[in-house]
Design a protein around this motif. Structure first.
Motif, mmCIF file in Angstrom:
data_model
loop_
_atom_site.group_PDB
_atom_site.id
_atom_site.type_symbol
_atom_site.label_atom_id
_atom_site.label_comp_id
_atom_site.label_asym_id
_atom_site.label_seq_id
_atom_site.Cartn_x
_atom_site.Cartn_y
_atom_site.Cartn_z
ATOM 1 N N ASP A 75 44.798 -5.351 54.607
ATOM 2 C CA ASP A 75 45.415 -6.650 54.348
ATOM 3 C C ASP A 75 45.664 -7.417 55.651
ATOM 4 O O ASP A 75 45.394 -8.614 55.737
ATOM 5 C CB ASP A 75 46.737 -6.484 53.595
ATOM 6 C CG ASP A 75 46.526 -6.023 52.159
ATOM 7 O OD1 ASP A 75 45.393 -6.183 51.653
ATOM 8 O OD2 ASP A 75 47.488 -5.500 51.564
ATOM 9 N N LEU B 38 44.058 -7.016 58.462
ATOM 10 C CA LEU B 38 42.744 -7.366 58.994
ATOM 11 C C LEU B 38 42.172 -8.597 58.300
ATOM 12 O O LEU B 38 41.601 -9.487 58.950
ATOM 13 C CB LEU B 38 41.789 -6.179 58.867
ATOM 14 C CG LEU B 38 40.431 -6.327 59.536
ATOM 15 C CD1 LEU B 38 40.592 -6.536 61.024
ATOM 16 C CD2 LEU B 38 39.579 -5.121 59.251
ATOM 17 N N ILE B 39 42.348 -8.694 57.005
ATOM 18 C CA ILE B 39 41.874 -9.860 56.253
ATOM 19 C C ILE B 39 42.627 -11.124 56.680
ATOM 20 O O ILE B 39 42.028 -12.182 56.896
ATOM 21 C CB ILE B 39 42.005 -9.613 54.732
ATOM 22 C CG1 ILE B 39 40.978 -8.574 54.291
ATOM 23 C CG2 ILE B 39 41.818 -10.916 53.954
ATOM 24 C CD1 ILE B 39 41.149 -8.119 52.863
ATOM 25 N N VAL C 273 44.168 -11.692 59.557
ATOM 26 C CA VAL C 273 43.765 -12.026 60.923
ATOM 27 C C VAL C 273 42.387 -12.679 60.940
ATOM 28 O O VAL C 273 42.161 -13.673 61.625
ATOM 29 C CB VAL C 273 43.809 -10.767 61.827
ATOM 30 C CG1 VAL C 273 43.128 -11.027 63.160
ATOM 31 C CG2 VAL C 273 45.244 -10.326 62.037
ATOM 32 N N THR C 274 41.459 -12.159 60.148
ATOM 33 C CA THR C 274 40.115 -12.736 60.060
ATOM 34 C C THR C 274 40.168 -14.159 59.517
ATOM 35 O O THR C 274 39.478 -15.047 60.028
ATOM 36 C CB THR C 274 39.215 -11.856 59.175
ATOM 37 O OG1 THR C 274 39.196 -10.527 59.684
ATOM 38 C CG2 THR C 274 37.809 -12.407 59.108
ATOM 39 N N LEU C 275 40.988 -14.401 58.513
ATOM 40 C CA LEU C 275 41.137 -15.749 57.962
ATOM 41 C C LEU C 275 41.741 -16.713 58.985
ATOM 42 O O LEU C 275 41.298 -17.861 59.102
ATOM 43 C CB LEU C 275 41.991 -15.720 56.697
ATOM 44 C CG LEU C 275 41.321 -15.177 55.446
ATOM 45 C CD1 LEU C 275 42.327 -15.070 54.304
ATOM 46 C CD2 LEU C 275 40.155 -16.061 55.047
ATOM 47 N N VAL D 60 41.535 -16.487 62.280
ATOM 48 C CA VAL D 60 40.515 -16.746 63.293
ATOM 49 C C VAL D 60 39.472 -17.726 62.757
ATOM 50 O O VAL D 60 39.047 -18.645 63.466
ATOM 51 C CB VAL D 60 39.860 -15.420 63.762
ATOM 52 C CG1 VAL D 60 38.621 -15.678 64.594
ATOM 53 C CG2 VAL D 60 40.864 -14.593 64.541
ATOM 54 N N ALA D 61 39.082 -17.573 61.499
ATOM 55 C CA ALA D 61 38.111 -18.493 60.893
ATOM 56 C C ALA D 61 38.682 -19.903 60.800
ATOM 57 O O ALA D 61 37.978 -20.885 61.064
ATOM 58 C CB ALA D 61 37.698 -17.986 59.517
#
Length: 137
Positions: free
Chosen positions: A5, A7-8, A10-12, A14-15
């Motif tokens: 969760d 990681l998701i 953080v990825t969002l 960054v995007a």
């Protein structure tokens, strides 16, 4: 499960930041421009400058809101000096950047930009109406 969760999320984030940077830098009338207030605040801040109706809107590259943090009005803007940015001042990753010492009323600041952006900035200053007060050194 918690790690996934995080990681998701953080990825969002960054995007979203990457899309903000792309939108700001690719929009029409925008140039990469760094700003440094002369009032003793933090160092250089990277952002995007947009020209609009006799003013220059400076928007930070990293941030949440897409609105300008600084609005620089062309009328009364005084450019009092120009200097080349040294490699040690900007972490060594930007070359060929010129800093302009500016004053707009009580606000003193420096704008740093590359050659093309500088040419556009000077053209913007010179295109002021004849009644505008300008003093470019």
């Amino acid at each position: 499960m918690v790690v996934l969760d995080v990681l998701i999320v953080v990825t969002l984030l960054v995007a979203l930041l990457a899309s903000r940077v792309l939108i700001l830098t690719r929009s029409r009338g925008s140039v990469l421009c760094c700003l440094r207030p002369m009032s003793g605040e933090r160092g250089w801040r990277v952002g995007v400058a947009r020209y609009a109706d006799g003013q220059l809107n400076w928007i930070p590259l990293i941030g949440l809101l897409p609105r300008p943090r600084h609005v620089i009005v062309r009328r009364g803007l005084v450019v009092s000096g120009r200097r080349r940015i040294g490699p040690d001042e900007f972490y060594g990753f930007i070359e060929g950047v010129t800093a302009l010492e500016c004053r707009n009323g009580e606000n003193a600041f420096e704008l740093a930009m590359g050659y093309r952006a500088l040419t556009g900035f000077v053209a913007w200053l010179e295109s002021a109406p004849p009644s505008a007060y300008l003093d470019v050194a």
